[in-house]
Design a protein around this motif. Sequence first.
Motif, PDB file in Angstrom:
ATOM      1  N   ILE A 133       0.899  -1.208   0.137  1.00 58.78           N
ATOM      2  CA  ILE A 133       0.064   0.075  -0.070  1.00 58.78           C
ATOM      3  C   ILE A 133       0.923   1.335  -0.166  1.00 58.78           C
ATOM      4  N   GLY A 134       2.044   1.168   0.788  1.00 61.48           N
ATOM      5  CA  GLY A 134       2.809   2.277   0.679  1.00 61.48           C
ATOM      6  C   GLY A 134       3.415   2.624  -0.505  1.00 61.48           C
ATOM      7  N   LEU A 135       4.103   1.560  -1.137  1.00 57.36           N
ATOM      8  CA  LEU A 135       4.600   1.493  -2.648  1.00 57.36           C
ATOM      9  C   LEU A 135       3.577   2.091  -3.739  1.00 57.36           C
ATOM     10  N   ILE A 136       2.281   1.967  -3.424  1.00 55.22           N
ATOM     11  CA  ILE A 136       1.240   2.087  -4.499  1.00 55.22           C
ATOM     12  C   ILE A 136       1.220   3.730  -4.402  1.00 55.22           C
ATOM     13  N   ASP A 137       1.465   4.392  -3.269  1.00 59.74           N
ATOM     14  CA  ASP A 137       1.198   5.820  -3.210  1.00 59.74           C
ATOM     15  C   ASP A 137       2.480   6.462  -3.411  1.00 59.74           C
ATOM     16  N   VAL A 138       3.633   6.013  -3.810  1.00 58.21           N
ATOM     17  CA  VAL A 138       4.779   6.382  -3.911  1.00 58.21           C
ATOM     18  C   VAL A 138       4.781   6.655  -5.555  1.00 58.21           C
ATOM     19  N   SER A 139       5.162   7.982  -5.910  1.00 56.74           N
ATOM     20  CA  SER A 139       5.318   8.520  -7.294  1.00 56.74           C
ATOM     21  C   SER A 139       6.856   8.256  -7.721  1.00 56.74           C
ATOM     22  N   GLY A 140       6.826   7.951  -9.108  1.00 56.16           N
ATOM     23  CA  GLY A 140       8.204   7.722  -9.570  1.00 56.16           C
ATOM     24  C   GLY A 140       8.877   6.193  -9.385  1.00 56.16           C
ATOM     25  N   GLU A 141      10.196   6.393  -9.289  1.00 56.03           N
ATOM     26  CA  GLU A 141      10.713   4.985  -8.949  1.00 56.03           C
ATOM     27  C   GLU A 141      10.625   4.528  -7.687  1.00 56.03           C
ATOM     28  N   ARG A 142      10.327   3.075  -7.655  1.00 57.43           N
ATOM     29  CA  ARG A 142       9.950   2.598  -6.417  1.00 57.43           C
ATOM     30  C   ARG A 142      10.940   1.619  -6.050  1.00 57.43           C
ATOM     31  N   ASP A 143      11.437   1.402  -4.784  1.00 55.16           N
ATOM     32  CA  ASP A 143      12.398   0.403  -4.412  1.00 55.16           C
ATOM     33  C   ASP A 143      11.833  -0.708  -3.824  1.00 55.16           C
ATOM     34  N   LEU A 144      11.800  -1.998  -4.471  1.00 58.04           N
ATOM     35  CA  LEU A 144      11.126  -3.014  -4.077  1.00 58.04           C
ATOM     36  C   LEU A 144      11.920  -3.996  -3.159  1.00 58.04           C
ATOM     37  N   SER A 145      13.185  -3.856  -2.936  1.00 60.34           N
ATOM     38  CA  SER A 145      13.857  -4.459  -2.321  1.00 60.34           C
ATOM     39  C   SER A 145      13.542  -5.183  -0.865  1.00 60.34           C
ATOM     40  N   PHE A 146      12.699  -4.238  -0.157  1.00 53.76           N
ATOM     41  CA  PHE A 146      12.473  -4.693   1.210  1.00 53.76           C
ATOM     42  C   PHE A 146      10.997  -5.462   1.003  1.00 53.76           C
ATOM     43  N   LEU A 147      10.370  -5.297   0.043  1.00 54.28           N
ATOM     44  CA  LEU A 147       9.161  -5.914  -0.306  1.00 54.28           C
ATOM     45  C   LEU A 147       9.617  -7.496  -0.628  1.00 54.28           C
ATOM     46  N   TRP A 148      10.494  -7.568  -1.481  1.00 52.13           N
ATOM     47  CA  TRP A 148      10.947  -8.983  -1.966  1.00 52.13           C
ATOM     48  C   TRP A 148      11.746  -9.662  -0.542  1.00 52.13           C
ATOM     49  N   MET A 149      12.189  -9.077   0.080  1.00 52.36           N
ATOM     50  CA  MET A 149      12.970  -9.652   1.359  1.00 52.36           C
ATOM     51  C   MET A 149      11.912 -10.081   2.233  1.00 52.36           C
ATOM     52  N   LEU A 150      10.664  -9.430   2.423  1.00 51.09           N
ATOM     53  CA  LEU A 150       9.546  -9.755   3.285  1.00 51.09           C
ATOM     54  C   LEU A 150       9.151 -10.874   2.578  1.00 51.09           C
ATOM     55  N   VAL A 151       8.621 -11.094   1.209  1.00 57.97           N
ATOM     56  CA  VAL A 151       8.251 -12.407   0.293  1.00 57.97           C
ATOM     57  C   VAL A 151       9.079 -13.573   0.629  1.00 57.97           C
ATOM     58  N   ALA A 152      10.439 -13.210   0.602  1.00 54.87           N
ATOM     59  CA  ALA A 152      11.454 -14.340   0.594  1.00 54.87           C
ATOM     60  C   ALA A 152      11.561 -14.906   2.294  1.00 54.87           C
ATOM     61  N   ALA A 153      11.094 -13.868   3.270  1.00 55.11           N
ATOM     62  CA  ALA A 153      10.898 -14.384   4.492  1.00 55.11           C
ATOM     63  C   ALA A 153       9.852 -15.306   4.781  1.00 55.11           C
ATOM     64  N   GLU A 154       8.555 -14.775   4.214  1.00 59.41           N
ATOM     65  CA  GLU A 154       7.315 -15.405   4.240  1.00 59.41           C
ATOM     66  C   GLU A 154       7.753 -17.016   3.538  1.00 59.41           C
ATOM     67  N   LEU A 155       8.176 -16.910   2.466  1.00 60.12           N
ATOM     68  CA  LEU A 155       8.378 -18.196   1.907  1.00 60.12           C
ATOM     69  C   LEU A 155       9.356 -19.192   2.583  1.00 60.12           C
ATOM     70  N   GLY A 156      10.402 -18.691   3.193  1.00 62.48           N
ATOM     71  CA  GLY A 156      11.170 -19.355   4.237  1.00 62.48           C
ATOM     72  C   GLY A 156      10.486 -20.142   5.189  1.00 62.48           C
ATOM     73  N   LEU A 157       9.544 -19.199   5.819  1.00 63.35           N
ATOM     74  CA  LEU A 157       8.765 -19.554   7.008  1.00 63.35           C
ATOM     75  C   LEU A 157       7.509 -20.681   6.484  1.00 63.35           C
ATOM     76  N   ALA A 158       7.283 -20.607   5.491  1.00 63.44           N
ATOM     77  CA  ALA A 158       6.439 -21.783   4.887  1.00 63.44           C
ATOM     78  C   ALA A 158       6.981 -23.026   4.447  1.00 63.44           C
ATOM     79  N   VAL A 159       8.168 -23.007   4.099  1.00 61.62           N
ATOM     80  CA  VAL A 159       9.217 -24.106   3.746  1.00 61.62           C
ATOM     81  C   VAL A 159       9.462 -24.611   4.979  1.00 61.62           C
ATOM     82  N   LEU A 160       9.891 -23.787   6.104  1.00 63.00           N
ATOM     83  CA  LEU A 160      10.219 -24.413   7.216  1.00 63.00           C
ATOM     84  C   LEU A 160       9.096 -25.029   8.068  1.00 63.00           C
ATOM     85  N   SER A 161       8.033 -24.416   7.950  1.00 65.72           N
ATOM     86  CA  SER A 161       6.956 -24.938   8.555  1.00 65.72           C
ATOM     87  C   SER A 161       6.385 -26.447   8.008  1.00 65.72           C
TER      88      SER A 161
END
Length: 618
Positions: free
Chosen positions: A76-104
């Motif tokens: 939601i925060g990235l949607i409100d950002v105009s111009g170039e968006r930094d997605l690195s934190f988002l992908w890091m969060l997605v990777a963390a969720e994926l890691g938790l799912a695999v670990l589970s």
Amino acid sequence: MNTPQKGARAASSRANQDKKSFREQVGALKNLPKFFRLIWETSRSMTIGNLLLRLVKSAIPLAMLYVGKLIIDEVIGLIDVSGERDLSFLWMLVAAELGLAVLSDIINRGITLLDSLLGDLFSNRTSVQLIEHAARLDLAQFEDATFYDKLERARRQTITRVVLMSQVLSQLQDMVTIGFLAVGLIAFNPWLILILLVAVIPSFLGETHFNERTYSLSRSWTPERRELDYLRYIGASDETAKEIKTFNLSGFLASRFKELSDRYYALNKSLIVRRAVWGSALSSLGTLAYYGAYIFILFQTVAGAITVGTLTFLAGSFSNMRGLLQGIMTRFSQIAESALYLQDLFDFLELKPQITPPVNPLQIPRPIQEGFTFEDVGFKYHNSEKWAVRHLSFHLRAGEKLALVGENGAGKTTLVKLLARLYEPTEGRILLDGIDLREYDLNDLRHQVGIIFQDYVRFQMTASDNIAIGQISNISDRDRIQGSAQKSLADPVIQRLPDGYEQVLGKRFNKGVELSGGEWQKVALARAYMRDAQLLILDEPTSALDARAEHEVFLRFSELIAGKTAVLISHRFSTVRMADRILFLEQGQLKELGSHEELLAQNGKYAELFTLQAKGYL
């Protein structure tokens, strides 16, 4: 035979007696520490590993919900950002969720693996414990129907209670998970916890009530279930097939099984239908409470009090907690029910034999000098007013061959069971070399007595094992086994089998060979020769042989046990006349005692029956 109405009333009466209150169900949880002590003793490493995996697993739901909240807020925060968006934190969060799912998933598989392995080990261990404990109990206990009910319930627990371990560990895991999730809900609004409890308590109370009713029904129907198992067995068994076909019993057995099973089905159907109806109603109340809380959270989000990410976190936490709490409440009732059943196992394991060795037991004299003396011995079975034997007083001299004679029910088998201390006299005492039999070491006494009963067991094992059972410590001594078979005349029978002494006897298993009654009896007799005992007892083990064959077996037996004490039971007077003395029993009491010639000279009951039997061969 009980009528259906009487049977139903009896089962209903027992159900009322076995009905357990909620307090008693909670009280049954005291069995869990003892239960987990058994699991801990089964495998400490697997138990620790299981607990550690579940502890890690309990924290994963909160972590995934929180990461999910961060992902939504970041999007939601990235949607409100105009111009170039930094997605690195988002992908890091997605990777963390994926890691938790695999670990589970990995942890779940690890927990399932340990539950399965530990459950199998526990089932095996308790089954061995059950077998060993049953062997320590008295023979008289096995002849009591109430004891058999306890044994049947205990036997079921060695298998069906394995799931209890997984239930309790899952309960602990879910409680830790709820602890983590509750922190977030309490921080937002403590009233959500109260709503949550209102959502699950009605269902919990309903499940508790119906679990209690299920337990009562199951326990009260133990005798009927045993009868159903028995009918199912005799209706399709190689041991009963001849009689079933000859007497055309299949319709009778099927009808009786259907009548009994239909009564149980009707009672169980009524219970599960009421459970389904009440369960649906109470579960609906919980669902309404949940959606009430969910609507409250939605209002807070629309009002801007919380973010959309927090909405998903709280809604997910509430939903997960509701499911976990409902599972805990339901599982608690199941655990309490299982703990009630578990009491059946512990009750059986706590049964004590009446025949116990003294504190400082004596060893059996080697050799026995004077022999056995019965002093006014009487015995009656449990719950019986009739004496099986009474006022028995006689002396069995060391090295003597004593024959027991009498009509069926005269007390012959009871007498030899008392002699082997399989039964304890109800009154009087038995002496061995002038000392009460109860003063001797029980295991040593059993080792010094070799006994073959008329209803000997036809073990579905190899011929070698069937004979070695007589002295199981010598199971690898092939020379001794074959020598015993030669003495009992079983060796020619075994030599003709396809695999000789390694041939499996009986038809229960693949490639098994069935023997005739007489051939089985020769194998059983070999067990007596396997045991280097000072007292040998043959309780009509040759009844399937003709008179000539039985006479040959007993004559050979008499020659081979020279110098040993022996007790022989036979209905054939031509056989028992070779004994040194004959004891004639009538209605449990000693009627006559003496040699064959002496008893004939007395012209009493023995002489009368001997004359009648002799005429039958003319």
